[in-house]
Design a protein around this motif. Structure first.
Motif, mmCIF file in Angstrom:
data_model
loop_
_atom_site.group_PDB
_atom_site.id
_atom_site.type_symbol
_atom_site.label_atom_id
_atom_site.label_comp_id
_atom_site.label_asym_id
_atom_site.label_seq_id
_atom_site.Cartn_x
_atom_site.Cartn_y
_atom_site.Cartn_z
ATOM 1 N N GLU A 154 0.825 -1.206 0.000
ATOM 2 C CA GLU A 154 0.000 0.000 0.000
ATOM 3 C C GLU A 154 0.863 1.261 0.000
ATOM 4 O O GLU A 154 0.593 2.220 -0.730
ATOM 5 N N THR A 155 1.922 1.264 0.814
ATOM 6 C CA THR A 155 2.808 2.433 0.881
ATOM 7 C C THR A 155 3.573 2.614 -0.419
ATOM 8 O O THR A 155 3.751 3.740 -0.911
ATOM 9 N N ALA A 158 1.270 4.133 -2.799
ATOM 10 C CA ALA A 158 0.994 5.518 -2.395
ATOM 11 C C ALA A 158 2.183 6.423 -2.704
ATOM 12 O O ALA A 158 2.008 7.591 -3.088
ATOM 13 N N ASN A 159 3.405 5.897 -2.548
ATOM 14 C CA ASN A 159 4.603 6.685 -2.852
ATOM 15 C C ASN A 159 4.632 7.076 -4.324
ATOM 16 O O ASN A 159 5.045 8.189 -4.669
ATOM 17 N N GLU A 161 1.985 7.483 -6.311
ATOM 18 C CA GLU A 161 0.977 8.517 -6.529
ATOM 19 C C GLU A 161 1.463 9.868 -5.998
ATOM 20 O O GLU A 161 1.294 10.907 -6.656
ATOM 21 N N GLU A 162 2.082 9.862 -4.827
ATOM 22 C CA GLU A 162 2.602 11.103 -4.254
ATOM 23 C C GLU A 162 3.687 11.690 -5.143
ATOM 24 O O GLU A 162 3.744 12.908 -5.364
#
Length: 199
Positions: A154-155, A158-159, A161-162
């Motif tokens: 998940e991280t 998310a990284n 996308e960020e």
């Protein structure tokens, strides 16, 4: 206290060549670092880049010359065509995320160990034993290689996308808490000058 978000890929030769120089710059200026491993191939596709295998031969040749020259200037061993590149970066990235969440070791040393495994030691960082050895070398519990896989996935996503949202398009990529952006291991001195108030 200044802060740096360090976006990187465990497959990136340029992140390897960065060594621990960003960590030294951060320590000198009292800055903290949050590490954000990401899928560099997906990042290229999202930000107008081209994966190395699809690049024009002129770019491939230039990349090869530059990597060799930079490695020599930095006095770092480099295998230009490592036996296990590209490989699946997810296992090493998930383990890195688990280590950052757990604490207790040296994250800069862990990043360097994983990248050295690819670009100098020609090991496959998709293999559990390789990741475990890197964790242990950096002072972390080797069992972190087997924990937090869902959170790691998940991280990791998310990284990415960020990174896209914040203007990251390569690795290593450094963003300060004032949104100053520095791309590449050859811009670490510029990062230091910024933290010193000179840029």
């Amino acid at each position: 206290m200044a802060h740096i978000d360090l976006f990187f890929s465990t497959l990136s030769p340029y992140a390897y060549l960065a060594g621990n120089r960003a960590e030294a710059v951060a320590a000198k200026h009292g800055a903290t670092i949050t590490y954000k491993p990401l899928d560099i191939m997906a990042l290229f596709g999202r930000t107008g880049g081209t994966p190395p295998k699809d690049r024009h031969f002129s770019r491939v040749e230039m990349r090869a010359q530059e990597l060799v020259r930079q490695a020599k200037l930095l006095d770092m061993p480099l295998t230009l065509k490592p036996a296990h590149w590209p490989t699946n970066a997810a296992p090493s990235s998930y383990a890195f995320i688990a280590a950052q969440n757990a604490g207790g070791g040296d994250l800069g040393k862990l990043m360097a160990a994983i990248l050295r495994s690819v670009w100098a030691d020609e090991k496959d960082i998709a293999q559990d034993a390789v990741v475990r050895a890197c964790l242990e070398e950096a002072g972390f519990d080797p069992s972190l290689a087997d924990s937090g896989l869902l959170e790691g996935a998940e991280t990791y996503a998310a990284n990415l996308e960020e990174a896209v949202e914040r203007g990251v398009f390569g690795a290593p990529f450094y963003i300060t808490d004032t949104d100053e952006r520095f791309w590449g291991q050859d811009r670490i001195d510029h990062l230091g000058a910024h933290l010193a108030g000179k840029l």
